[in-house]
Write a protein that holds these residues in place. Structure first.
Motif, PDB file in Angstrom:
ATOM      1  N   ALA A  27      -6.411 -22.138  45.269  1.00 11.32           N
ATOM      2  CA  ALA A  27      -7.669 -21.905  44.574  1.00 11.32           C
ATOM      3  C   ALA A  27      -8.010 -20.426  44.620  1.00 11.32           C
ATOM      4  CB  ALA A  27      -8.787 -22.726  45.212  1.00 11.32           C
ATOM      5  N   VAL A  28      -8.722 -19.956  43.611  1.00 11.62           N
ATOM      6  CA  VAL A  28      -9.010 -18.536  43.497  1.00 11.62           C
ATOM      7  C   VAL A  28     -10.475 -18.259  43.781  1.00 11.62           C
ATOM      8  CG1 VAL A  28      -7.162 -18.188  41.828  1.00 11.62           C
ATOM      9  CG2 VAL A  28      -9.447 -18.733  41.011  1.00 11.62           C
ATOM     10  N   ALA A  29     -10.766 -16.987  44.092  1.00  9.96           N
ATOM     11  CA  ALA A  29     -12.145 -16.579  44.309  1.00  9.96           C
ATOM     12  C   ALA A  29     -12.884 -16.516  42.977  1.00  9.96           C
ATOM     13  CB  ALA A  29     -12.163 -15.218  45.000  1.00  9.96           C
ATOM     14  N   GLU A  30     -14.200 -16.344  43.043  1.00  8.54           N
ATOM     15  CA  GLU A  30     -15.030 -16.280  41.834  1.00  8.54           C
ATOM     16  C   GLU A  30     -14.547 -15.155  40.921  1.00  8.54           C
ATOM     17  OE1 GLU A  30     -17.961 -17.574  39.325  1.00  8.54           O
ATOM     18  OE2 GLU A  30     -17.525 -18.440  41.286  1.00  8.54           O
ATOM     19  N   ALA A  36     -11.967  -8.236  34.789  1.00 11.12           N
ATOM     20  CA  ALA A  36     -10.830  -8.888  34.134  1.00 11.12           C
ATOM     21  C   ALA A  36     -10.674  -8.389  32.700  1.00 11.12           C
ATOM     22  CB  ALA A  36     -11.011 -10.398  34.149  1.00 11.12           C
ATOM     23  N   THR A  37     -11.790  -8.187  32.018  1.00 16.67           N
ATOM     24  CA  THR A  37     -11.734  -7.669  30.645  1.00 16.67           C
ATOM     25  C   THR A  37     -11.153  -6.263  30.629  1.00 16.67           C
ATOM     26  OG1 THR A  37     -13.627  -9.019  29.988  1.00 16.67           O
ATOM     27  CG2 THR A  37     -13.112  -7.122  28.602  1.00 16.67           C
ATOM     28  N   THR A  38     -11.588  -5.426  31.566  1.00 15.89           N
ATOM     29  CA  THR A  38     -11.038  -4.073  31.670  1.00 15.89           C
ATOM     30  C   THR A  38      -9.539  -4.119  31.943  1.00 15.89           C
ATOM     31  OG1 THR A  38     -13.143  -3.204  32.485  1.00 15.89           O
ATOM     32  CG2 THR A  38     -11.180  -1.889  32.924  1.00 15.89           C
ATOM     33  N   GLY A  39      -9.142  -5.002  32.857  1.00 15.77           N
ATOM     34  CA  GLY A  39      -7.715  -5.133  33.161  1.00 15.77           C
ATOM     35  C   GLY A  39      -6.907  -5.631  31.981  1.00 15.77           C
ATOM     36  N   ALA A  40      -7.467  -6.567  31.221  1.00 20.43           N
ATOM     37  CA  ALA A  40      -6.767  -7.081  30.038  1.00 20.43           C
ATOM     38  C   ALA A  40      -6.581  -5.969  29.011  1.00 20.43           C
ATOM     39  CB  ALA A  40      -7.542  -8.249  29.434  1.00 20.43           C
ATOM     40  N   ARG A  41      -7.610  -5.134  28.855  1.00 15.93           N
ATOM     41  CA  ARG A  41      -7.498  -4.012  27.916  1.00 15.93           C
ATOM     42  C   ARG A  41      -6.398  -3.049  28.353  1.00 15.93           C
ATOM     43  NH1 ARG A  41     -10.210  -1.855  23.906  1.00 15.93           N
ATOM     44  NH2 ARG A  41     -11.834  -3.454  24.099  1.00 15.93           N
ATOM     45  N   ILE A  42      -6.368  -2.740  29.638  1.00 14.34           N
ATOM     46  CA  ILE A  42      -5.337  -1.827  30.153  1.00 14.34           C
ATOM     47  C   ILE A  42      -3.947  -2.417  29.925  1.00 14.34           C
ATOM     48  CG2 ILE A  42      -4.394  -0.811  32.263  1.00 14.34           C
ATOM     49  CD1 ILE A  42      -7.315  -0.602  33.269  1.00 14.34           C
ATOM     50  N   LEU A  43      -3.789  -3.706  30.212  1.00 19.17           N
ATOM     51  CA  LEU A  43      -2.490  -4.355  30.036  1.00 19.17           C
ATOM     52  C   LEU A  43      -2.048  -4.331  28.583  1.00 19.17           C
ATOM     53  CD1 LEU A  43      -0.113  -6.115  30.995  1.00 19.17           C
ATOM     54  CD2 LEU A  43      -1.590  -8.121  30.704  1.00 19.17           C
ATOM     55  N   LEU A  44      -2.935  -4.728  27.680  1.00 20.30           N
ATOM     56  CA  LEU A  44      -2.569  -4.789  26.266  1.00 20.30           C
ATOM     57  C   LEU A  44      -2.231  -3.405  25.719  1.00 20.30           C
ATOM     58  CD1 LEU A  44      -5.223  -7.381  25.085  1.00 20.30           C
ATOM     59  CD2 LEU A  44      -2.768  -7.762  25.309  1.00 20.30           C
ATOM     60  N   GLU A  45      -3.012  -2.405  26.115  1.00 23.41           N
ATOM     61  CA  GLU A  45      -2.726  -1.044  25.649  1.00 23.41           C
ATOM     62  C   GLU A  45      -1.417  -0.542  26.223  1.00 23.41           C
ATOM     63  OE1 GLU A  45      -7.274   0.606  24.858  1.00 23.41           O
ATOM     64  OE2 GLU A  45      -6.257   1.058  26.758  1.00 23.41           O
ATOM     65  N   ALA A  46      -1.126  -0.898  27.489  1.00 21.18           N
ATOM     66  CA  ALA A  46       0.139  -0.485  28.101  1.00 21.18           C
ATOM     67  C   ALA A  46       1.335  -1.138  27.418  1.00 21.18           C
ATOM     68  CB  ALA A  46       0.128  -0.837  29.593  1.00 21.18           C
ATOM     69  N   LEU A  47       1.096  -2.313  26.824  1.00 25.24           N
ATOM     70  CA  LEU A  47       2.166  -2.986  26.075  1.00 25.24           C
ATOM     71  C   LEU A  47       2.308  -2.443  24.661  1.00 25.24           C
ATOM     72  CD1 LEU A  47       1.495  -6.677  27.210  1.00 25.24           C
ATOM     73  CD2 LEU A  47       3.418  -5.213  27.892  1.00 25.24           C
ATOM     74  N   GLY A  48       1.495  -1.455  24.311  1.00 31.60           N
ATOM     75  CA  GLY A  48       1.597  -0.826  22.996  1.00 31.60           C
ATOM     76  C   GLY A  48       0.818  -1.529  21.897  1.00 31.60           C
ATOM     77  N   ILE A  49      -0.115  -2.410  22.276  1.00 31.76           N
ATOM     78  CA  ILE A  49      -0.872  -3.165  21.286  1.00 31.76           C
ATOM     79  C   ILE A  49      -2.108  -2.372  20.861  1.00 31.76           C
ATOM     80  CG2 ILE A  49      -2.190  -5.293  20.898  1.00 31.76           C
ATOM     81  CD1 ILE A  49      -0.289  -6.671  22.875  1.00 31.76           C
ATOM     82  N   GLU A  54     -10.542  -4.207  13.784  1.00 32.76           N
ATOM     83  CA  GLU A  54     -11.642  -5.155  13.984  1.00 32.76           C
ATOM     84  C   GLU A  54     -11.177  -6.485  14.567  1.00 32.76           C
ATOM     85  OE1 GLU A  54     -15.175  -7.359  11.344  1.00 32.76           O
ATOM     86  OE2 GLU A  54     -13.884  -5.840  10.432  1.00 32.76           O
ATOM     87  N   SER A  55     -10.020  -6.953  14.155  1.00 35.27           N
ATOM     88  CA  SER A  55      -9.518  -8.247  14.601  1.00 35.27           C
ATOM     89  C   SER A  55      -9.202  -8.261  16.095  1.00 35.27           C
ATOM     90  CB  SER A  55      -8.267  -8.627  13.798  1.00 35.27           C
ATOM     91  OG  SER A  55      -7.737  -9.857  14.245  1.00 35.27           O
ATOM     92  N   MET A  56      -8.752  -7.108  16.642  1.00 31.29           N
ATOM     93  CA  MET A  56      -8.308  -7.047  18.032  1.00 31.29           C
ATOM     94  C   MET A  56      -9.345  -6.444  18.973  1.00 31.29           C
ATOM     95  SD  MET A  56      -5.085  -8.186  18.248  1.00 31.29           S
ATOM     96  CE  MET A  56      -4.386  -7.383  19.680  1.00 31.29           C
ATOM     97  N   ALA A  57     -10.447  -5.956  18.446  1.00 31.95           N
ATOM     98  CA  ALA A  57     -11.389  -5.199  19.268  1.00 31.95           C
ATOM     99  C   ALA A  57     -11.893  -5.998  20.465  1.00 31.95           C
ATOM    100  CB  ALA A  57     -12.562  -4.728  18.409  1.00 31.95           C
ATOM    101  N   ARG A  58     -12.132  -7.296  20.296  1.00 34.24           N
ATOM    102  CA  ARG A  58     -12.668  -8.115  21.386  1.00 34.24           C
ATOM    103  C   ARG A  58     -11.592  -8.992  22.048  1.00 34.24           C
ATOM    104  NH1 ARG A  58     -17.740 -11.528  20.032  1.00 34.24           N
ATOM    105  NH2 ARG A  58     -17.588 -11.735  22.304  1.00 34.24           N
ATOM    106  N   THR A  59     -10.345  -8.717  21.741  1.00 29.05           N
ATOM    107  CA  THR A  59      -9.265  -9.508  22.329  1.00 29.05           C
ATOM    108  C   THR A  59      -9.230  -9.432  23.854  1.00 29.05           C
ATOM    109  OG1 THR A  59      -7.898  -9.457  20.342  1.00 29.05           O
ATOM    110  CG2 THR A  59      -6.758  -9.799  22.429  1.00 29.05           C
ATOM    111  N   PRO A  60      -9.405  -8.259  24.477  1.00 26.14           N
ATOM    112  CA  PRO A  60      -9.413  -8.244  25.948  1.00 26.14           C
ATOM    113  C   PRO A  60     -10.492  -9.149  26.540  1.00 26.14           C
ATOM    114  CG  PRO A  60      -9.165  -6.022  25.102  1.00 26.14           C
ATOM    115  CD  PRO A  60      -9.487  -6.895  23.919  1.00 26.14           C
ATOM    116  N   GLU A  61     -11.678  -9.164  25.940  1.00 26.24           N
ATOM    117  CA  GLU A  61     -12.754 -10.027  26.420  1.00 26.24           C
ATOM    118  C   GLU A  61     -12.394 -11.494  26.272  1.00 26.24           C
ATOM    119  OE1 GLU A  61     -17.303 -11.157  25.015  1.00 26.24           O
ATOM    120  OE2 GLU A  61     -16.470  -9.198  24.488  1.00 26.24           O
ATOM    121  N   ARG A  62     -11.833 -11.847  25.106  1.00 24.08           N
ATOM    122  CA  ARG A  62     -11.451 -13.247  24.878  1.00 24.08           C
ATOM    123  C   ARG A  62     -10.309 -13.654  25.793  1.00 24.08           C
ATOM    124  NH1 ARG A  62     -12.664 -11.768  19.236  1.00 24.08           N
ATOM    125  NH2 ARG A  62     -10.523 -11.022  19.040  1.00 24.08           N
TER     126      ARG A  62
END
Length: 213
Positions: A27-30, A36-49, A54-62
């Motif tokens: 089980a994980v902590a809260e 997590a959104t910041t980390g997702a943005r960093i990951l996606l940008e590091a992958l060259g995405i 407009e379509s991808m702007a909120r992808t890290p949040e989602r």
């Protein structure tokens, strides 16, 4: 009774709200959705995405919200009833949908579970079999551990004569990447008590888990 003992929570901070993990269960902590959104943005940008359109702007949040949903089980109360009718045959819930995250690749595995028990003095509200499965699957997992956790929890909470859990799932980390073997499923089982020790009881349970022809 709750599915696991509650832990004492500490006061939330700006960056980390604590839901202490239950040791040994995965089980994980809260989750901290902002981080997590910041980390997702960093990951996606590091992958060259490209996240500027407009379509991808909120992808890290989602993306972060999706992972939070996958690792957060709904709370439930265990409901048991006296077995005052003296029922002594198998109770089996078949083809319960199951989904979890492979803890090695953080990709989903999806399938069905068959859960049954031979009651002792108490019987369980039928929906709770699915709830217990959801509780232990809503975290990074391996299928083998998930199967054993569900069986052990039911044995500890109900004191049944026997418990059986069979899970069949497709792992996307195997079908979409790596060996890329689409359609492959993995079957795991955990049998306790008389369903493990008595061959006729074991055969009856396993027969009940098979789909009708």
């Amino acid at each position: 009774m709750n599915p696991a003992p509650a832990s004492q929570a500490t006061a939330p901070t700006a960056h980390h709200r604590t839901r202490p993990a239950w040791r040994g269960t995965g089980a994980v902590a809260e989750p901290d959705l902002e981080r997590a959104t910041t980390g997702a943005r960093i990951l996606l940008e590091a992958l060259g995405i490209d996240l500027e359109n407009e379509s991808m702007a909120r992808t890290p949040e989602r993306m972060a919200a999706s992972f939070v949903e996958l690792i957060t089980p709904r709370p439930f109360q265990l409901t048991t009833f006296p077995n005052d009718g003296g029922y002594d045959e198998l109770i089996v819930a078949r083809s319960i949908p199951v989904r979890s995250l492979c803890e090695h690749h953080m990709l989903p595995f999806i399938g069905t579970a068959h859960i049954g028990y031979l009651p002792g003095e108490r019987i369980l509200g039928l929906s709770k079999l699915a709830r217990v499965l959801e509780h232990f699957s809503s975290r990074p997992q391996v299928q083998e551990r998930l199967t054993v956790q569900v069986a052990n929890w039911l044995e500890a909470q109900l004191g049944p004569v026997g418990v059986g859990v069979v899970i069949e799932a497709e792992h996307l980390c195997m079908t979409l990447r790596g060996v890329q073997a689409p359609g492959t499923t993995t079957i795991t089982s955990s049998l306790l008590g008389v369903l493990r020790e008595d061959s006729r009881s074991r055969a009856e349970f396993l027969a009940l888990t098979r789909p009708p022809r």
